[in-house]
Design an enzyme around this catalytic site. Structure first.
Site, PDB file in Angstrom:
ATOM      1  N   ASP A  82       0.673  -1.293  -0.022  1.00 31.13           N
ATOM      2  CA  ASP A  82      -0.051   0.011   0.043  1.00 31.13           C
ATOM      3  C   ASP A  82       0.882   1.423   0.011  1.00 31.13           C
ATOM      4  O   ASP A  82       2.050   1.263   0.457  1.00 31.13           O
ATOM      5  CB  ASP A  82      -0.941   0.055   1.380  1.00 31.13           C
ATOM      6  CG  ASP A  82      -1.809  -1.216   1.355  1.00 31.13           C
ATOM      7  OD1 ASP A  82      -2.210  -1.711   0.259  1.00 31.13           O
ATOM      8  OD2 ASP A  82      -2.272  -1.442   2.360  1.00 31.13           O
TER       9      ASP A  82
HETATM   10  N1  URA Z   1      -1.190  -6.089   3.577  1.00 28.37           N
HETATM   11  C1  URA Z   1      -1.949  -4.753   3.889  1.00 28.37           C
HETATM   12  O1  URA Z   1      -2.751  -4.579   4.435  1.00 28.37           O
HETATM   13  N2  URA Z   1      -0.903  -3.615   3.222  1.00 28.37           N
HETATM   14  C2  URA Z   1       0.048  -3.898   2.633  1.00 28.37           C
HETATM   15  O2  URA Z   1       0.872  -3.099   2.157  1.00 28.37           O
HETATM   16  C3  URA Z   1       0.440  -5.249   2.559  1.00 28.37           C
HETATM   17  C4  URA Z   1      -0.046  -6.253   3.001  1.00 28.37           C
END
Ligand code: URA
Length: 243
Positions: free
Chosen positions: A103
């Site tokens: 993310d």
């Molecule tokens: N899980 C998440 O919630 N965000 C990420 O960036 C990776 C795994």
């Protein structure tokens, strides 16, 4: 490979621009000026120079990056910078892409490569490659959370369909910090798993994929090439996750 194809693949110009440069005598193969851009060269063993710069061709590149917050794990984006914006020009010659997604507000280990087959292997759900994240949360964690993570939780996937997670391993460092290892990669999976047990993730960083740990000498935004051995480690799980 044809000389013009090699040089245009490496983004020295379009086929026509390359043809011109070659005709003008700006390209040497093994020390000799060549004037025909359609000749075939051995891209691995021949020494090719363009405008006095040695052409360093490698079929595949594998990088580990310590992704900072604020960057998208994609090759282009309308609104945000992407992880490719952190790369030096020499790497932009190769069509690198990130393997999997972190993310925008997640930090840590991300692999960039131009080897599609390798990326497919790494991300294939059947391969069950574990990824480990360091997590900070807003409410205290306990043994009951560990058990629920191991048993599986029902969360929504990227299409808002309910989905039951495979066994996940929660290693509690202290009530507000933990490592979690999961073998899947659904949209916001780690955040949604913690929400499912009533905690909000306030900080998330990926620290390991398979047996490969993030090199802690890399500052946020830095990257380096992987060694041959490290490339293999990515496809192997830590023994502690084998049943
Ligand atoms: N899980 C998440 O919630 N965000 C990420 O960036 C990776 C795994």
């Amino acid at each position: 490979m044809r000389l013009d194809k090699l040089l245009s693949n490496l983004k020295y110009g379009s086929r026509n621009e390359i043809k011109k440069l070659v005709r003008q005598g700006y390209v040497k193969v093994n020390g000799e000026i060549v004037t025909d851009s359609s000749i075939h060269v051995d891209e691995i063993n021949d020494e090719i120079m363009i405008l006095d710069e040695i052409v360093n061709y490698r079929p595949y590149i594998y990088l580990m990056m310590n992704k900072p917050q604020g960057y998208i794990s994609a090759t282009s984006d309308k609104y945000h910078e992407t992880v490719l914006d952190l790369l030096d020009e020499e790497y932009l010659r190769y069509d690198l892409f990130p393997c999997g997604r972190l993310d925008i507000d997640t930090e840590g280990l991300i692999i960039l490569t131009n080897d599609g087959k390798f990326a497919h292997q790494l991300m294939h759900p059947k391969k069950d490659i574990y990824k480990t994240y360091y997590v900070q949360v807003d409410k205290p964690l306990g043994q009951v959370d560990q058990e629920r993570f191991l048993r599986g939780l029902t969360i929504l996937d990227g299409n808002d369909e309910p989905f039951t997670t495979k066994p996940a391993y929660l290693e509690i460092i202290n009530p507000y910090e933990a490592y979690v290892s999961i073998s899947e990669g659904k949209f916001h999976q780690v955040k949604r798993m913690f929400e499912a047990v009533g905690k909000h993730v306030t900080y998330l960083k990926r620290v390991q994929i398979g047996k490969l740990k993030l090199d802690d000498s890399l500052d946020l935004g830095e990257y380096r090439e992987l060694t041959e051995d490290e490339i293999q480690l990515l496809l192997e799980n830590d023994d502690k996750w084998e049943e």
